[in-house]
Design a protein around this motif. Structure first.
Motif, mmCIF file in Angstrom:
data_model
loop_
_atom_site.group_PDB
_atom_site.id
_atom_site.type_symbol
_atom_site.label_atom_id
_atom_site.label_comp_id
_atom_site.label_asym_id
_atom_site.label_seq_id
_atom_site.Cartn_x
_atom_site.Cartn_y
_atom_site.Cartn_z
ATOM 1 N N PRO A 185 0.932 -1.311 0.018
ATOM 2 C CA PRO A 185 0.061 -0.024 0.209
ATOM 3 C C PRO A 185 0.751 1.164 0.034
ATOM 4 C CG PRO A 185 -0.037 -1.230 2.153
ATOM 5 C CD PRO A 185 0.563 -2.174 1.167
ATOM 6 N N GLY A 186 2.177 1.213 0.548
ATOM 7 C CA GLY A 186 2.825 2.344 0.383
ATOM 8 C C GLY A 186 3.814 2.359 -0.717
ATOM 9 N N ASP B 28 11.426 8.804 -5.030
ATOM 10 C CA ASP B 28 11.281 8.015 -3.871
ATOM 11 C C ASP B 28 10.571 8.849 -2.688
ATOM 12 O OD1 ASP B 28 11.730 6.821 -1.343
ATOM 13 O OD2 ASP B 28 13.906 7.041 -1.294
ATOM 14 N N CYS B 29 9.102 8.404 -2.743
ATOM 15 C CA CYS B 29 8.298 9.351 -1.645
ATOM 16 C C CYS B 29 8.910 9.427 -0.273
ATOM 17 C CB CYS B 29 6.891 8.729 -1.856
ATOM 18 S SG CYS B 29 6.277 8.745 -3.613
ATOM 19 N N GLY B 30 9.711 8.493 0.114
ATOM 20 C CA GLY B 30 10.261 8.415 1.356
ATOM 21 C C GLY B 30 11.232 9.426 1.680
ATOM 22 N N GLN C 36 -0.712 10.087 -4.402
ATOM 23 C CA GLN C 36 -1.490 9.517 -3.368
ATOM 24 C C GLN C 36 -0.631 8.923 -2.193
ATOM 25 O OE1 GLN C 36 -4.515 9.541 -2.877
ATOM 26 N NE2 GLN C 36 -5.459 7.766 -2.188
ATOM 27 N N VAL C 37 0.598 8.192 -2.316
ATOM 28 C CA VAL C 37 1.360 7.851 -1.262
ATOM 29 C C VAL C 37 1.795 8.911 -0.568
ATOM 30 C CG1 VAL C 37 3.599 6.579 -0.969
ATOM 31 C CG2 VAL C 37 2.155 5.745 -2.425
ATOM 32 N N ALA C 38 2.364 9.991 -1.099
ATOM 33 C CA ALA C 38 2.644 11.416 -0.627
ATOM 34 C C ALA C 38 1.767 11.875 0.668
ATOM 35 C CB ALA C 38 3.239 12.287 -1.467
#
Length: 216
Positions: free
Chosen positions: A17-18, A110-112, A156-158
């Motif tokens: 999901p992430g 890389d959203c992280g 969306q993930v952000a």
């Protein structure tokens, strides 16, 4: 076997999901009217069960009968080809090249990592305001396509991870993301493709919801 019979099968999507790429596949499946059984994979390492389907641990994985695709580009291409409605790959060669360029930029995000996310969103904001961006439409390459699915997964993930301001603070992206959220399914099914992506509750709970449109 006729294509219609084949499409009544439910495809299996393995992801997280992430993961923006997993979410890109989910919104694409919603657009193309494809039913999906979702499987959460937490371990992509050597020796894990998933490695029998993706030897190098590349995700997401989309399995349809005997056909297994891994990596976001392969999965998106398969979804687009097997689903209903107009293609999410642009017919014009120049526009298609721009679409794959945008898919590539999104794929490297890389959203992280705040710096990576910010740099990529700055690039998207610039693209949306350029003459080669959404000059003849509301979306990344004019008409809605796979580039929008990829960038929607990023945004969306952000947002789910508490970085929504990075999206909403950029005026063009904010306008585009709002358009994505209300864009109807290209398959003409009565489903909002955006709703197929993982919500914050899904991300927090480590779950991915199935997509059930046609299969009984």
């Amino acid at each position: 076997m006729p294509i219609g019979d084949h499409l009544r099968d439910v495809q299996d999507l393995y992801g997280h999901p992430g993961c923006p790429h997993t979410n890109a596949c989910l919104i694409a499946a919603g657009n193309k009217g494809i039913d999906v059984n979702a499987h959460v994979v937490s371990d992509w390492g050597a020796g894990s069960e998933i490695r029998s389907m993706t030897p190098l641990g590349i995700g997401p994985v989309l399995k349809d009968r005997s056909c297994t695709n891994y990596g976001v580009v392969s999965c998106l291409s398969y979804i687009d080809d097997k689903g209903f409605g107009y293609s999410l790959v642009h017919r014009n060669g120049v526009t298609r090249a721009r679409m794959w360029r945008e898919v590539g930029v999104a794929a490297q995000t890389d959203c992280g990592d705040d710096a990576s996310l910010s740099a990529s969103l700055d690039q998207l904001e610039e693209t949306l305001g350029s003459s080669e961006g959404n000059m003849r439409g509301d979306f990344v390459c004019g008409a809605y396509g796979l580039a929008d699915c990829m960038w929607a997964g990023i945004c969306q993930v952000a947002t789910n991870s508490g970085k929504g301001n990075a999206v909403s603070s950029r005026a063009r992206i904010n306008k585009w993301f709002s358009a994505v959220q209300t864009h109807p399914s290209t398959s003409k099914e009565a489903i909002n493709p955006f709703s197929c992506m993982c919500t914050k509750a899904d991300a927090d709970g480590g779950t991915i919801r199935n997509i059930a449109i046609n299969a009984g």
